[in-house]
Design a protein around this motif. Structure first.
Motif, mmCIF file in Angstrom:
data_model
loop_
_atom_site.group_PDB
_atom_site.id
_atom_site.type_symbol
_atom_site.label_atom_id
_atom_site.label_comp_id
_atom_site.label_asym_id
_atom_site.label_seq_id
_atom_site.Cartn_x
_atom_site.Cartn_y
_atom_site.Cartn_z
ATOM 1 N N THR A 84 12.373 -72.056 -6.736
ATOM 2 C CA THR A 84 12.414 -70.659 -7.204
ATOM 3 C C THR A 84 12.155 -70.600 -8.705
ATOM 4 O OG1 THR A 84 14.833 -70.628 -7.604
ATOM 5 C CG2 THR A 84 14.051 -70.024 -5.388
ATOM 6 N N GLU A 85 12.605 -71.590 -9.432
ATOM 7 C CA GLU A 85 12.346 -71.621 -10.878
ATOM 8 C C GLU A 85 10.849 -71.726 -11.151
ATOM 9 O OE1 GLU A 85 16.538 -73.982 -11.899
ATOM 10 O OE2 GLU A 85 14.612 -75.036 -11.959
ATOM 11 N N ASP A 86 10.182 -72.605 -10.423
ATOM 12 C CA ASP A 86 8.741 -72.784 -10.616
ATOM 13 C C ASP A 86 7.967 -71.522 -10.235
ATOM 14 O OD1 ASP A 86 9.317 -75.384 -11.380
ATOM 15 O OD2 ASP A 86 8.849 -76.246 -9.413
ATOM 16 N N VAL A 87 8.314 -70.969 -9.076
ATOM 17 C CA VAL A 87 7.588 -69.795 -8.586
ATOM 18 C C VAL A 87 7.810 -68.590 -9.491
ATOM 19 C CG1 VAL A 87 7.525 -68.063 -6.745
ATOM 20 C CG2 VAL A 87 7.466 -70.493 -6.169
ATOM 21 N N HIS A 209 5.941 -66.888 -0.218
ATOM 22 C CA HIS A 209 4.481 -66.742 -0.291
ATOM 23 C C HIS A 209 3.897 -67.737 -1.292
ATOM 24 C CE1 HIS A 209 0.596 -64.514 -0.571
ATOM 25 N NE2 HIS A 209 0.660 -64.898 -1.842
ATOM 26 N N TYR A 210 4.452 -67.745 -2.508
ATOM 27 C CA TYR A 210 3.889 -68.596 -3.556
ATOM 28 C C TYR A 210 4.323 -70.051 -3.419
ATOM 29 C CZ TYR A 210 2.202 -64.337 -5.719
ATOM 30 O OH TYR A 210 1.545 -63.169 -5.958
ATOM 31 N N GLU A 211 5.505 -70.282 -2.863
ATOM 32 C CA GLU A 211 5.952 -71.654 -2.580
ATOM 33 C C GLU A 211 5.001 -72.316 -1.595
ATOM 34 O OE1 GLU A 211 7.817 -75.214 -1.450
ATOM 35 O OE2 GLU A 211 8.097 -74.029 -3.263
ATOM 36 N N ASP A 212 4.681 -71.605 -0.532
ATOM 37 C CA ASP A 212 3.796 -72.173 0.483
ATOM 38 C C ASP A 212 2.371 -72.300 -0.041
ATOM 39 O OD1 ASP A 212 3.422 -73.250 3.052
ATOM 40 O OD2 ASP A 212 2.665 -71.344 3.821
ATOM 41 N N GLU A 213 1.956 -71.331 -0.853
ATOM 42 C CA GLU A 213 0.611 -71.368 -1.420
ATOM 43 C C GLU A 213 0.435 -72.569 -2.341
ATOM 44 O OE1 GLU A 213 -0.887 -68.549 -4.706
ATOM 45 O OE2 GLU A 213 -1.731 -67.678 -2.868
#
Length: 284
Positions: A84-87, A209-213
């Motif tokens: 979550t920090e990265d995203v 969404h962005y984690e999987d992307e």
């Protein structure tokens, strides 16, 4: 969910084995255990928090050891928080903002926060007063046994939902809505609470969404497991399970259908321009 080799967040406090603390809490979190207790009775978990805010306790450290399963769960929590920090750092940068990550606190039994104290009965929750999210790992076992929601991604969804409240806080949404809730009727306040919770579900979907992307971490069936979890924490589902009928005016987190739809919508779009605070309440 594929997390092998992923980093673990250092924004972490391990308070497991500590006893005492005020017996209240800010129950705006995943709401599964709260739903099984206060919401089952048609109540609002925030009321429980406020009513218990004056109770005091100690904070003594106890000798405690953790099983390999508990340690694996703690590592998982740190990895999801790191994700979550990265995203959110990347998403906030795109919006011209800076993301300040929250701290994850693991506790057992009860815990003291800047929002008061809390027991594990409150379930995972976020406290805007100290920008920390709190989880008792026993909650994950209750997800499996009480709500038939096994698997890693439902657990990740719970963490991401609480981080979603932190995102609301950083964007100024959470304090504005809380202030407004103090100015309106109980029913209107509950409706504002529903909008907050559905937005946190949506932000959990945006994170996915962005984690999987970025990492391709979601495996077949992961999203459906999380959607199944969202179904089982809908206000209507919990109330009907407890008393045979639901009371829409007392809803504080949204129906099963709403929670599933907003989580899925966030995952499908990743659009930060979407909000639950526009349009008619009946159309959420």
């Amino acid at each position: 969910m594929k997390l092998d080799g992923r980093r673990e967040s250092s924004n972490f406090e391990d308070r497991r084995g500590m006893s005492g603390g005020q017996m209240a809490g800010m129950g705006i979190g995943g709401m599964i255990i709260v739903g099984l207790i206060t919401l089952l009775m048609g109540g609002n978990p925030l009321d429980v928090v406020q009513q218990m805010g004056g109770m005091q306790g100690g904070g003594e450290q106890q000798e405690v050891t953790f099983s390999p399963e508990e340690e694996a769960q703690a590592k998982f929590c740190r990895q999801i928080l790191a994700s979550t920090e990265d995203v959110w750092s990347a998403v906030f940068k795109q919006m011209g903002k800076t993301y300040t990550p929250p701290t994850l606190v693991l506790f057992s039994g009860s815990v003291q926060t800047n929002c008061g104290g809390a027991t594990s009965a409150v379930g995972p929750f976020y406290c805007s007063g100290d920008q920390k999210l709190y989880i008792d790992l026993s909650f994950f076992k209750q997800m499996e046994t009480d709500l038939k929601s096994p698997g890693e991604f439902p657990r990740a969804y719970v963490i991401a939902h609480e981080v979603g409240h932190h995102v609301e806080n950083l964007l100024g949404i959470l304090p504005q809505v809380h202030a407004k809730m103090n100015q309106v009727s109980k029913t209107q306040g509950n409706q504002l609470s529903v909008r907050l919770e559905l937005l946190a579900d949506y932000y959990a979907g945006v994170w996915a969404h962005y984690e999987d992307e970025a990492f391709g971490s979601l495996e077949s069936g992961d999203l459906q497991q999380a959607i199944n979890c969202a179904q089982h924490i809908g206000d209507n589902y919990l109330q009907e399970r407890a008393q045979g009928y639901s009371q829409p005016e007392s809803f504080t987190h949204g129906t099963s259908d709403q929670r599933m739809r907003w989580l899925k919508r966030g995952y499908q779009t990743g659009d930060m321009n979407t909000t639950t605070f526009t349009g008619n309440y009946e159309d959420l």
